[in-house]
Design an enzyme around this catalytic site. Structure first.
Site, PDB file in Angstrom:
ATOM      1  N   LYS A  33       0.843  -1.555  -0.216  1.00  0.00           N
ATOM      2  CA  LYS A  33       0.243   0.376   0.100  1.00  0.00           C
ATOM      3  C   LYS A  33       0.767   1.047  -0.257  1.00  0.00           C
ATOM      4  O   LYS A  33       0.607   2.164  -1.071  1.00  0.00           O
ATOM      5  CB  LYS A  33      -0.476   0.458   1.236  1.00  0.00           C
ATOM      6  CG  LYS A  33      -1.445   1.349   1.718  1.00  0.00           C
ATOM      7  CD  LYS A  33      -2.633   1.285   2.440  1.00  0.00           C
ATOM      8  CE  LYS A  33      -1.597   1.660   4.043  1.00  0.00           C
ATOM      9  NZ  LYS A  33      -1.484   2.676   4.331  1.00  0.00           N
ATOM     10  N   ARG A 104      -5.292  10.401   3.950  1.00  0.00           N
ATOM     11  CA  ARG A 104      -4.005  11.580   4.431  1.00  0.00           C
ATOM     12  C   ARG A 104      -3.072  12.025   3.717  1.00  0.00           C
ATOM     13  O   ARG A 104      -2.463  12.372   3.266  1.00  0.00           O
ATOM     14  CB  ARG A 104      -3.678  12.104   5.417  1.00  0.00           C
ATOM     15  CG  ARG A 104      -2.789  10.659   6.289  1.00  0.00           C
ATOM     16  CD  ARG A 104      -2.698  10.604   7.683  1.00  0.00           C
ATOM     17  NE  ARG A 104      -1.088  11.377   7.626  1.00  0.00           N
ATOM     18  CZ  ARG A 104      -1.168  13.015   7.836  1.00  0.00           C
ATOM     19  NH1 ARG A 104      -2.408  13.457   8.215  1.00  0.00           N
ATOM     20  NH2 ARG A 104      -0.219  12.979   7.757  1.00  0.00           N
ATOM     21  N   ARG A 133      -0.439  14.695  13.064  1.00  0.00           N
ATOM     22  CA  ARG A 133       0.255  13.888  11.947  1.00  0.00           C
ATOM     23  C   ARG A 133       0.080  15.165  10.925  1.00  0.00           C
ATOM     24  O   ARG A 133      -1.092  15.793   9.593  1.00  0.00           O
ATOM     25  CB  ARG A 133      -0.245  13.262  11.200  1.00  0.00           C
ATOM     26  CG  ARG A 133      -0.665  12.173  12.128  1.00  0.00           C
ATOM     27  CD  ARG A 133      -0.880  10.318  11.468  1.00  0.00           C
ATOM     28  NE  ARG A 133      -0.310  10.412  10.561  1.00  0.00           N
ATOM     29  CZ  ARG A 133      -0.401   9.063   9.661  1.00  0.00           C
ATOM     30  NH1 ARG A 133      -1.553   8.431   9.757  1.00  0.00           N
ATOM     31  NH2 ARG A 133       0.411   8.980   8.598  1.00  0.00           N
TER      32      ARG A 133
END
Ligand code: EPZ
Length: 431
Positions: A33, A104, A133
């Protein structure tokens, strides 16, 4: 036209797991991924179509392809998830909040859009379950390369007069997608960009290898200093995505936690050293080839192991929750210290509800192994936490219902099918 085979996944799906089965069998590891997402974003830079193979069939991948299509990219996929991407017809440079809030990693289009078109409007990703983050390191680096960036109404509005300029970027902390964004911004920039304190992750190397395949000039990926000599354009080409070391590690733990055995094919043990070392310390018998890994517990109970997460090649934070699931049913006391994210213990309370003995002390999870966990309704909060709850459920007595498994679908291809293949009693319940 994007021909996405609907996989029947939806937000309200749950997984029901009846624990206690020893897992045995063979799994083919999917494409990574965290390599697929930056490489998909990087196709924005190509002047000719690109064909990518070994793409994992994941929600985050389809989200990224959806984002690219909205920009005008033409994507076609075949039944083996080989995809052809033609970015020569991009009409807008916009990444909307409705997509970015679900993933994100959409921030990864910022660098290539600026590098190729000199313009981008990308929603700020916002925080997520594992931490705030921020993306300040991405923005500061792109500003240093000449981008004018202002943030208003939750969006990053960026543009460049002419081309980005090659500069030296010193990252104060290691950032994986920050490194990737700068690499993608730099490949078409004027002159040389040098990145110090770059992320060493294999997925960063895969991105650099892909870009070099289509004409970029990147040297040093996989070390903490990467040099990118800007070129005028990138061609098209074909590329096979790296195997997913976190999916691989997760299935190794699935076999270990149930005292079973597993053979992983299309795996890369050479990029999994930290995880394999810890599993061997946990009493797993592990044998490897270049592209396969065999783990066997011989029915033994694992031993609890101490873990400290750190950037690659240290122990990966993305495997922390999975090793905690193993520790809580292992023999002995152990401490897991999370050094990368500030709030990556959301799975702990759910495991405690299953009977685990875990105490949180700052960024440490201290566990004492118990003989037995018990099935319970639990809720996933992020990608790897949800995987760890499924692992705990595999060994728990009784049935566990794992809610909000859309988190799982983001990072694990057909997890219930692969676990069933290994003998697990697990099924997806819709709605
Ligand atoms: C990547 O996220 C991965 N995602 C994450 O995987 C992984 O956990 C993480 O790297 C660490 O290995 C993708 O590759 C798509 P970072 P990223 O920037 O790049 C701070 C999964 O489960 N930071 O390396 O977002 C940040 O808060 C996901 O597949 C800043 O302060 O992580 C964190 O504490 C979860 N400012 C640390 O750096 C910034 O501008 C490392 O984050 C950027 C990061």
């Amino acid at each position: 036209m994007l021909l996405l085979r609907l996989s029947g996944m939806n937000e309200m799906d749950k997984l029901l797991v009846s624990g206690g089965k020893r897992l045995e069998g063979e799994i083919y590891v999917s494409g990574a991924k965290n390599a697929a997402l930056p490489i998909l974003a990087a196709t924005i830079l190509a002047d000719h179509p690109v064909i990518l193979s070994n793409m994992p069939h994941l929600h985050d991948v389809t989200t990224t392809m959806d984002l690219l299509c909205r920009m005008g990219v033409i994507i076609t996929i075949d039944e083996d998830m080989n995809i052809e991407i033609d970015s020569t017809s991009i009409t807008n440079y916009y990444a909307p909040y409705e997509l970015v809030k679900t993933m994100r990693a959409s921030i990864l289009v910022l660098g290539p859009l600026l590098g190729k078109y000199g313009k981008a409007t990308v929603s700020l990703p916002g925080g997520c379950a594992i931490g705030t983050r921020p993306v300040d390191l991405h923005i500061n680096a792109l500003k240093k390369m000449g981008a004018k960036i202002d943030i208003s109404k939750g969006y990053i509005n960026a543009d460049v007069n002419g081309r980005l300029q090659g500069v030296t970027i010193d990252f104060p902390i290691v950032t994986v997608t920050g490194t990737e964004n700068v690499i993608m911004a730099a490949v078409l920039a004027e002159g040389k960009t040098i990145i110090h304190n770059a992320a060493l992750e294999p997925e960063v190397v895969d991105l650099a290898n892909f870009l070099n395949t289509i004409g970029a000039n990147i040297v040093g990926a996989g070390t903490n200093t990467i040099e990118i000599e800007g070129v005028n354009s990138l061609t098209g080409g074909e590329y096979k995505i790296l195997p997913d070391r976190v999916e691989a590690g997760t299935y190794l733990v699935a076999a270990a936690i149930t005292g079973g055995s597993i053979k992983l094919t299309n795996a890369l043990p050479r990029i999994m050293t930290a995880v394999l070392d810890k599993l061997r310390l946990a009493n797993a018998d592990i044998v490897c080839g270049d592209d396969w890994i065999e783990l066997n517990m011989h029915g033994n109970r694992p031993k609890a192991v101490n873990i400290e997460t750190s950037p690659y090649p240290g122990f990966p934070t993305d495997m922390q929750a999975q090793l905690l699931a193993l520790n809580v049913v292992s023999e002995g006391r152990a401490i897991i210290q999370e050094n990368v994210f500030e709030n990556r213990f959301m799975h702990v309370q759910e495991m405690v509800r299953m009977g685990a003995d875990i105490k949180i002390n700052g960024n440490q999870a201290i566990s004492n192994g118990v003989e037995q966990l018990y099935g319970a309704p639990v809720m996933a909060t992020d990608l790897r936490a949800s995987a760890s709850l499924i692992l705990a459920a595999l060994i728990a007595k009784g049935t566990t219902q794992v809610d909000r498994i859309y988190h799982v679908d983001r990072g694990y291809e057909r997890i219930e099918e692969k676990l069933s293949q290994l003998g697990a009693e697990i099924k997806r319940v819709h709605g």
